[in-house]
Design an enzyme around this catalytic site. Structure first.
Site, PDB file in Angstrom:
ATOM      1  N   ASP A  18      40.677  28.170  45.785  1.00 11.71           N
ATOM      2  CA  ASP A  18      41.784  28.667  46.612  1.00 11.71           C
ATOM      3  C   ASP A  18      43.136  28.137  46.137  1.00 11.71           C
ATOM      4  O   ASP A  18      44.182  28.766  46.332  1.00 11.71           O
ATOM      5  CB  ASP A  18      41.622  28.239  48.084  1.00 11.71           C
ATOM      6  N   ASP A  64      47.781  23.087  50.894  1.00 10.51           N
ATOM      7  CA  ASP A  64      48.093  24.373  51.526  1.00 10.51           C
ATOM      8  C   ASP A  64      49.575  24.600  51.785  1.00 10.51           C
ATOM      9  O   ASP A  64      49.953  25.643  52.332  1.00 10.51           O
ATOM     10  CB  ASP A  64      47.304  24.514  52.836  1.00 10.51           C
TER      11      ASP A  64
HETATM   12  N1  GLY Z   1      41.632  28.485  51.930  1.00 13.67           N
HETATM   13  C1  GLY Z   1      40.618  28.420  52.893  1.00 13.67           C
HETATM   14  C2  GLY Z   1      39.814  29.646  53.011  1.00 13.67           C
HETATM   15  O1  GLY Z   1      39.915  30.559  52.233  1.00 13.67           O
HETATM   16  O2  GLY Z   1      39.031  29.701  53.946  1.00 13.67           O
END
Ligand code: GLY
Length: 405
Positions: free
Chosen positions: A186, A126
């Site tokens: 993601d 992230d």
């Molecule tokens: N990247 C985590 C979510 O979309 O909840």
């Protein structure tokens, strides 16, 4: 961040697929730019009130950024290490971009600075979300060269998670008893930082890793109907797929709404940097899956999972709608179906700005309500969430740019 680029003619009438699903809340007047200013000033005041109590996580980390509203109705702040910590600085940068007012720039600089140490945080993938939404926007809007080394170090931190044998950046470290190299859809979003890093430094290592990650994900995350699974776990030695599941969705075979929109945004952005038509086609296939889905409601705000069993009585996910709108405003500039995508994005934005926007003074100042974080764990269901506001403002900026073109 995209800048003004050739926008295809978008004047054709649209043929909409008839969809089902009532809107969950009553219509209201669309939120105005002035009301957004008032909401975000209120949010800032509310943050300061909570911060005055000197709050920390159980690990002793300071709580600094607004994230959502807790189940007890209080404002939830997160630490700089949270995956969402870059979104609030990003919101402030978009406010500066839209208004030109120094008040937003001052706040944006202040909150962005709190994230500086996160350039070294390689505990998950992230770092791209944290740093590019904050420092990336900061650099774009100020051209302050001090932001560059922070972003380059962030890209170095991200590529340290790359597994050559797999061809992907590892997303998570947790659950190591069951997972070797979990990659979530993601993660496509984090590639923007890497593409930027190659442009800035001239070192192709970042670009090559980003492209490999996008190719491997295209091969293994997508189903024949162009929906994607959430998590693919790889064997770190052989690179083979070990298992697939949908951690934040209804079921392993279901289509978790936000995951689909991360894919849409990710492949659209990857096409921007590579001009590889396969990535454009992938983005179009995802867009068409979303826009033609029989469970996409008439107001274009998806249920939290397209296969949620209780549709139409399931919560919507406004964050997925905001990501989708922002992605479609970019995709419409590349695709022969640009007219359709542009008008669909407008329709999403009309819904978000009216039905799903907070009433003046509500929701502690968050702009939008009705997002879903993780329904399977009953976490952040039908609440405001910082990333919904971030992508909503980004979509407003993108639309303004398209209209100005
Ligand atoms: N990247 C985590 C979510 O979309 O909840």
């Amino acid at each position: 961040m995209i800048r003004k680029s050739a926008l295809l003619l978008i004047a054709f009438p649209l043929i909409f697929v008839a969809c089902k699903g009532p809107a969950p809340v009553e219509k209201s007047t669309p939120i105005t730019p002035d009301q957004i200013v008032l909401q975000l000033r209120l949010l800032d005041e509310n943050i300061l009130k909570v911060q005055a109590e000197d709050p920390t996580t159980p690990n002793g980390q300071m709580l600094v950024m607004p994230r959502t509203i807790n189940k007890d109705g209080s404002l939830s702040l997160c630490s700089t290490g949270d995956w969402t910590s870059g979104f609030y600085p990003g919101v402030l940068w978009y406010m500066f971009e839209m208004t030109g007012q120094p008040e937003w720039k001052e706040k944006a600089i202040k909150y962005t600075a709190t994230l500086e140490d996160e350039q070294f945080n390689g505990s998950d993938h992230d770092v791209g979300f944290r740093m590019f939404c904050s420092f990336g926007n900061a650099l774009h809007l100020t051209s302050n060269p001090d932001y560059i080394p922070v972003l380059v170090q962030s890209a170095k931190t991200l590529i340290a998670r790359y597994y050559e044998n797999v061809g992907c950046i590892r997303s998570w470290n947790f659950n190591q008893e069951n997972l070797q190299c979990p990659v979530i859809i993601d993660n496509m979003m984090n590639l923007e930082l890497l593409f930027w890093a190659t442009q800035k430094t001239g070192d192709s290592v970042y670009y090559d890793i980003a492209v490999n990650h996008a190719l491997t994900t295209m091969k293994n995350h997508f189903r024949p109907d162009n929906s994607s699974v959430h998590v693919v776990d790889y064997d770190t030695i052989s690179g083979e797929v070990r298992q697939k599941n949908t951690h934040q969705g209804y079921a392993d075979e279901s289509s978790w709404a936000r995951g689909q929109t991360w894919g849409l945004y990710g492949y659209t952005m990857t096409y921007r940097f590579t001009k590889n038509k396969d990535f454009l086609k992938q983005a179009e296939k995802i867009a068409d899956f979303l826009l033609e889905h029989p469970n996409l409601p008439d107001d274009m705000v998806p249920y939290w999972d397209f296969d949620a069993p209780g549709i139409p009585d399931e919560p919507r996910d406004v964050s997925a709608a905001a990501i989708m709108a922002s992605a479609l405003y970019e995709l419409c500039t590349y695709s022969e179906k640009g007219d359709i995508y542009y008008h669909q994005a407008n329709k999403i934005m009309e819904s978000l700005s009216s039905t799903y926007a907070s009433a003046p003074g509500e929701n502690y100042g968050f702009i939008l309500g009705h997002s879903v974080g993780a329904k399977p764990t009953d976490s952040e269901v039908d609440v405001p969430i910082n990333y919904a506001d971030y992508y909503y403002l980004e979509a407003r900026v993108r639309k303004m740019d398209l209209m100005a073109y």
